[in-house]
Design a protein around this motif. Structure first.
Motif, PDB file in Angstrom:
ATOM      1  N   UNK A 104       9.723  -0.452   1.853  1.00  0.00           N
ATOM      2  CA  UNK A 104      10.826  -1.317   2.290  1.00  0.00           C
ATOM      3  C   UNK A 104      12.061  -0.470   2.548  1.00  0.00           C
ATOM      4  N   UNK A 105      12.304   0.469   1.636  1.00  0.00           N
ATOM      5  CA  UNK A 105      13.439   1.379   1.801  1.00  0.00           C
ATOM      6  C   UNK A 105      13.314   2.138   3.123  1.00  0.00           C
ATOM      7  N   UNK A 106      12.109   2.660   3.386  1.00  0.00           N
ATOM      8  CA  UNK A 106      11.890   3.419   4.611  1.00  0.00           C
ATOM      9  C   UNK A 106      12.135   2.566   5.837  1.00  0.00           C
ATOM     10  N   UNK A 107      11.654   1.334   5.778  1.00  0.00           N
ATOM     11  CA  UNK A 107      11.844   0.414   6.897  1.00  0.00           C
ATOM     12  C   UNK A 107      13.330   0.191   7.136  1.00  0.00           C
ATOM     13  N   UNK A 108      14.062  -0.046   6.052  1.00  0.00           N
ATOM     14  CA  UNK A 108      15.485  -0.360   6.191  1.00  0.00           C
ATOM     15  C   UNK A 108      16.273   0.870   6.633  1.00  0.00           C
ATOM     16  N   UNK A 109      16.007   2.000   5.989  1.00  0.00           N
ATOM     17  CA  UNK A 109      16.860   3.163   6.228  1.00  0.00           C
ATOM     18  C   UNK A 109      16.420   3.943   7.459  1.00  0.00           C
ATOM     19  N   UNK A 110      15.146   4.305   7.514  1.00  0.00           N
ATOM     20  CA  UNK A 110      14.727   5.226   8.569  1.00  0.00           C
ATOM     21  C   UNK A 110      14.493   4.524   9.904  1.00  0.00           C
ATOM     22  N   UNK A 148       0.375   1.487   0.755  1.00  0.00           N
ATOM     23  CA  UNK A 148       1.290   0.348   0.863  1.00  0.00           C
ATOM     24  C   UNK A 148       2.558   0.645   1.666  1.00  0.00           C
ATOM     25  N   UNK A 149       3.280   1.748   1.357  1.00  0.00           N
ATOM     26  CA  UNK A 149       4.519   1.951   2.106  1.00  0.00           C
ATOM     27  C   UNK A 149       4.265   2.193   3.593  1.00  0.00           C
ATOM     28  N   UNK A 150       3.099   2.749   3.910  1.00  0.00           N
ATOM     29  CA  UNK A 150       2.811   3.039   5.318  1.00  0.00           C
ATOM     30  C   UNK A 150       2.566   1.747   6.097  1.00  0.00           C
ATOM     31  N   UNK A 151       1.994   0.745   5.412  1.00  0.00           N
ATOM     32  CA  UNK A 151       1.783  -0.537   6.087  1.00  0.00           C
ATOM     33  C   UNK A 151       3.119  -1.105   6.535  1.00  0.00           C
ATOM     34  N   UNK A 152       4.146  -0.945   5.677  1.00  0.00           N
ATOM     35  CA  UNK A 152       5.438  -1.554   5.973  1.00  0.00           C
ATOM     36  C   UNK A 152       6.154  -0.865   7.119  1.00  0.00           C
ATOM     37  N   UNK A 153       5.885   0.406   7.341  1.00  0.00           N
ATOM     38  CA  UNK A 153       6.606   1.084   8.410  1.00  0.00           C
ATOM     39  C   UNK A 153       5.764   1.138   9.680  1.00  0.00           C
ATOM     40  N   UNK A 154       4.739   0.304   9.728  1.00  0.00           N
ATOM     41  CA  UNK A 154       4.026   0.100  10.982  1.00  0.00           C
ATOM     42  C   UNK A 154       2.940   1.099  11.269  1.00  0.00           C
ATOM     43  N   UNK A 204       5.436  10.588  17.485  1.00  0.00           N
ATOM     44  CA  UNK A 204       4.477   9.748  18.189  1.00  0.00           C
ATOM     45  C   UNK A 204       3.796   8.813  17.211  1.00  0.00           C
ATOM     46  N   UNK A 205       3.343   7.659  17.698  1.00  0.00           N
ATOM     47  CA  UNK A 205       2.614   6.767  16.801  1.00  0.00           C
ATOM     48  C   UNK A 205       1.331   7.450  16.317  1.00  0.00           C
ATOM     49  N   UNK A 206       0.982   7.219  15.068  1.00  0.00           N
ATOM     50  CA  UNK A 206      -0.257   7.755  14.522  1.00  0.00           C
ATOM     51  C   UNK A 206      -0.710   6.839  13.409  1.00  0.00           C
ATOM     52  N   UNK A 207      -1.916   7.096  12.934  1.00  0.00           N
ATOM     53  CA  UNK A 207      -2.409   6.354  11.790  1.00  0.00           C
ATOM     54  C   UNK A 207      -2.460   7.306  10.601  1.00  0.00           C
ATOM     55  N   UNK A 208      -3.016   6.846   9.487  1.00  0.00           N
ATOM     56  CA  UNK A 208      -3.183   7.711   8.322  1.00  0.00           C
ATOM     57  C   UNK A 208      -4.504   7.337   7.669  1.00  0.00           C
ATOM     58  N   UNK A 209      -5.092   8.295   6.970  1.00  0.00           N
ATOM     59  CA  UNK A 209      -6.438   8.059   6.420  1.00  0.00           C
ATOM     60  C   UNK A 209      -6.547   6.784   5.584  1.00  0.00           C
ATOM     61  N   UNK A 210      -5.712   6.608   4.556  1.00  0.00           N
ATOM     62  CA  UNK A 210      -5.903   5.407   3.733  1.00  0.00           C
ATOM     63  C   UNK A 210      -5.635   4.128   4.520  1.00  0.00           C
ATOM     64  N   UNK A 211      -4.694   4.196   5.452  1.00  0.00           N
ATOM     65  CA  UNK A 211      -4.400   3.013   6.251  1.00  0.00           C
ATOM     66  C   UNK A 211      -5.591   2.689   7.147  1.00  0.00           C
ATOM     67  N   UNK A 212      -6.241   3.746   7.654  1.00  0.00           N
ATOM     68  CA  UNK A 212      -7.421   3.528   8.487  1.00  0.00           C
ATOM     69  C   UNK A 212      -8.521   2.845   7.673  1.00  0.00           C
TER      70      UNK A 212
END
Ligand SMILES: Nc1ncnc2c1ncn2[C@@H]1O[C@H](COP(=O)(O)OP(=O)(O)OP(=O)(O)O)[C@@H](O)[C@H]1O
Ligand SMILES: [Mg+2]
Lengths: 271, 451
Positions: free
Chosen positions: B284-290, B374-380, B398-406
């Motif tokens: 949430x912090x990342x979403x708000x700040x970054x 979890x935090x990666x889900x929130x930042x898209x 660039x947009x990318x995914x991440x292993x656990x999110x995949x």
């Protein structure tokens, strides 16, 4: 590396002060740890090229006072020093004094041998290196060899300067620490119970070494052994409960002390 | 006098007891110890059992994703269809969509079957060609656009078999389930069997699983971890580069230089608490700040990396401070005693000795960050990304995914083939984690063995 035969090239740094002149002088020194008054009104003259022994019962402040002389107490946040300590008439607690520079002039050997976990060579070379005492690698080799010789360790380690200093025996480690202190050419060497972790043979070697070092250095040694104080020192200072009880020639101290407490302590009646 | 008699009594008491026979007290003590050991052994056994069960389920589900079924066909790249004006101009070749490539594959399959004397048996040619993945025309098209000079030649391609055919060879699809399945039929499976006998259809190691990007819901056979691995690698790079120097510098300052007062106590408590903050809060912090405030792009490794850096910092700081504290004070005294400055004593002596602990802490922090979802889900970062991010540093944005999110993403999909993919991705993730821990162990050994 072969450094034998280079010994003659190394001459001890000439000291200005002759024997029996005052090297370190303390005036009304008070030390506090927070609220605790650990050293009270200590006045003492420590003579040049003399071994001065500090004796006294445990907790009387010998280490505390010793550590005032190279400002090692600065590293203890709660410790506060008042009064005046001067070396060659320069006040070491003057705000202009950089303790780092002072410690190059006043070396220290600790109770427990504490070589760096590096090679024997690196242990001795570290001080000269950070103080820029050697312009060339060969100068550094000379300094290391001479320091190890002065510490009486050269013959034992000259073939394995690259092996770790922590791999030596306890007595050798302590002499390595002395070599490390000697390598930066200090004028005063402080030793806090340097033999307490050593066996009698290693102790004898260190004592012999202290005896030889006296020619070039002013030495202050804290010891719990009366015999050791009698053997190595020319002057003895007796501390009790933070006070300097008596300071005298060692011979007089052990035969006919002025103060009753000294008499009692030396006779083993307390402490 | 009294003293003597007391000792006498004690001596008598002791004499009456034989040490060959344990007394009640000793027996009770021994029993308590035995019980404690039993509980300990049971706890360890349960833990091992759970771990074995977990690994067994992951491996039984996921190992098959490292193998994939392919149909090898010689496809004639018909210039009349692919490059009508004959210019070999990539722009005009690109105008032909994947639909233009489907007939080529159908034709190649029909020819291959005719050559081996395989009949279609109760299916039309169209249904037969459906045992090749819908992804095949797209990969064919990509190949042609990349190599326009091959137009007019006959080129051999390994084309993906459809997810159902692949599933049949992995035991996921059976004749019975195929009869009920709109996407395949028993006839198709029988045809696949005949193709396999003829050597046209083969199952082999699936490199594409590591390099290919994700694929849509209907093409599980084409999905891979390429983008996710790149995304995770970029994020780990960012986390390492930012959190190691920052964390070590902060720890050194706090441990060695900062004055001990209320304020530093407060900071200390806060760092300890930060390590326990749920990771989604950092999201949430990342979403708000970054993203909302700093305007960084969504789904980008830079944002993920920054968020994970914030998460990893407390871990590194705590580990580093513990490592610095563990360095014996005698070493500091020794350095100060020969006239080293505080800075010199720290950088020449304390830090090298603390290094094994610092590195272990860093790698544990990195491993945590690698598995964080979890935090990666929130930042898209959960977005469906098929484009590889560019090389660093541009690719960080660039947009990318991440292993656990995949993994999470694939478990949300309908097609059962994605279960296998998700488990396969977990295996890859576990292998990376084990590798990182190995590196930690090796580095620690290396630094410790110096003396
Ligand atoms: N870091 C410290 N903080 C607080 N008090 C201290 C500290 N170091 C020493 N003291 C106190 O100061 C007094 C003098 O201690 P010091 O270590 O100088 O004694 P010592 O004469 O060297 O004793 P020993 O012979 O046991 O080494 C003691 O009462 C001790 O408790
Ligand atoms: Mg002491």
């Amino acid at each position: 590396m072969n450094m034998s035969g280079m010994t003659t090239a190394i001459t001890p740094t000439p000291k200005v002060a002759a024997m029996n002149e005052t090297k370190v002088s303390a005036r009304d020194v008070q030390v506090y740890y927070g609220d605790k008054h650990a050293i009270r009104d200590v006045n003492i003259e420590i003579r040049s090229r003399t071994v001065t022994a500090f004796i006294g019962p445990s907790g009387c402040g010998k280490s505390t006072f010793l550590r005032c002389i190279n400002r090692m107490n600065d590293t203890i946040a709660s410790c506060r020093v008042e009064g005046n300590i001067s070396i060659d008439s320069e006040n070491i607690y003057d705000p202009k004094v950089d303790p780092v520079q002072l410690r190059a002039k006043v070396g220290m050997v600790f109770q427990k041998p504490n070589p760096f976990p590096k090679s024997i060579f690196e242990n001795v070379a570290y001080g000269p290196r950070i103080h820029g005492l050697a312009a060339k690698k060969s100068d550094l080799d000379d300094i290391v060899a001479s320091a190890l010789q002065k510490a009486g360790l050269w013959n034992e380690v000259k073939d394995r300067l690259d092996s770790p200093g922590t791999g030596l025996s306890g007595g050798q480690q302590q002499r390595l620490c002395i070599a490390r202190a000697v390598a930066v050419s200090p004028e005063v060497i402080l030793m806090d119970e340097p033999c307490s972790a050593l066996d009698p043979i290693a102790t004898a070697k260190v004592e012999e070494l202290i005896h030889e070092l006296r020619e070039n250095f002013t030495i202050v040694i804290v010891t719990h052994s009366m015999q050791q104080a009698a053997r190595v020192s020319q002057r003895t200072a007796m501390f009790h409960l933070g006070n300097l009880v008596e300071e005298n020639d060692t011979d007089k101290m052990f035969t006919n002390p002025d103060d009753q407490r000294t008499q009692d302590y030396i006779m083993g009646r307390f402490g | 006098m009294t003293d003597v008699s007391v000792f006498g009594n004690v001596a008598k008491d002791i004499q009456t007891k034989s040490i060959l026979e344990p007394d009640a007290r000793t027996r009770r003590r021994n029993a308590a110890e035995a019980r404690f050991r039993l509980w300990g052994a049971i706890a360890v056994a349960l833990g091992v059992l759970a771990l074995v069960g977990l690994l067994a389920s992951i491996f039984s589900n996921g190992l098959s994703s490292f193998r994939q079924t392919y149909v090898t066909l010689d496809v004639f790249l018909d210039p009349a269809k692919l490059d009508k004006d004959g210019s070999r101009d990539p722009a005009s070749i690109a105008k032909v969509s994947t639909f233009g490539y489907t007939p080529l594959i159908e034709k190649a399959l029909a020819e291959a079957m005719a050559a081996k004397g395989i009949s279609v048996d109760g299916m039309n040619a169209k249904a037969a060609s459906e045992l090749i993945s819908k992804e095949a025309p797209a990969s064919l098209r990509n190949h042609v656009i990349a190599n326009p000079s091959e137009i007019g030649e006959t080129v051999s391609f390994d084309l993906l078999a459809s997810g159902r055919i692949d599933g049949y060879y992995k035991g996921r699809v059976t004749m019975e389930s195929a009869a009920l399945d709109r996407n395949t039929s028993p006839e198709q499976l029988q045809l696949a069997e005949r193709l396999k006998e003829a050597g046209i259809l083969t199952t082999r190691f699936n490199w594409d699983f590591f390099t290919a990007p994700d694929a849509s819901d209907t093409r599980p056979e084409a999905s891979g971890l390429g983008v996710a691995i790149l995304g995770s690698a970029y994020m780990m790079l960012i986390v390492l580069v930012l959190s190691l120097p920052l964390g070590v510098a902060a720890s050194i300052y706090l441990e060695e230089f900062a004055p001990q007062n209320r304020f530093t106590d407060l900071i200390e408590v806060n760092i300890a608490n930060l390590a326990a903050v749920p990771s989604i809060v950092f999201g949430i912090l990342g979403l708000a700040v970054f993203i909302n405030f700093a305007g960084l792009p969504q789904s980008a490794p830079i944002v993920g990396g920054l968020v994970l850096t914030l998460m990893t910092l407390p871990t590194i700081i705590i580990a580093t401070r513990a490592a610095l504290k563990a360095v014996p004070p005698s070493i500091r005294d020794a350095a100060l005693g020969v006239g080293a400055s505080k800075m010199q004593s720290i950088f020449h002596h304390v830090l090298p000795l603390a290094m094994p602990g610092i590195l272990t802490g860093t790698i544990i922090g990195l491993a945590q960050a690698l598995g964080e979802t979890a935090p990666l889900l929130l930042i898209g970062m959960v977005a469906f990304v098929r484009e590889y991010p560019a090389g660093p540093p541009d690719g960080f944005f660039d947009p990318a995914s991440a292993l656990p999110v995949q993994v999470y993403n694939w478990t949300q999909r309908g097609d059962p083939a994605f279960v296998e993919r998700a488990s396969g991705a977990i295996i890859v993730l576990l292998v990376f984690l084990i590798l990182m821990n190995l590196i930690a162990i090796i580095l620690r050994r290396r630094f410790e063995r110096r003396w």
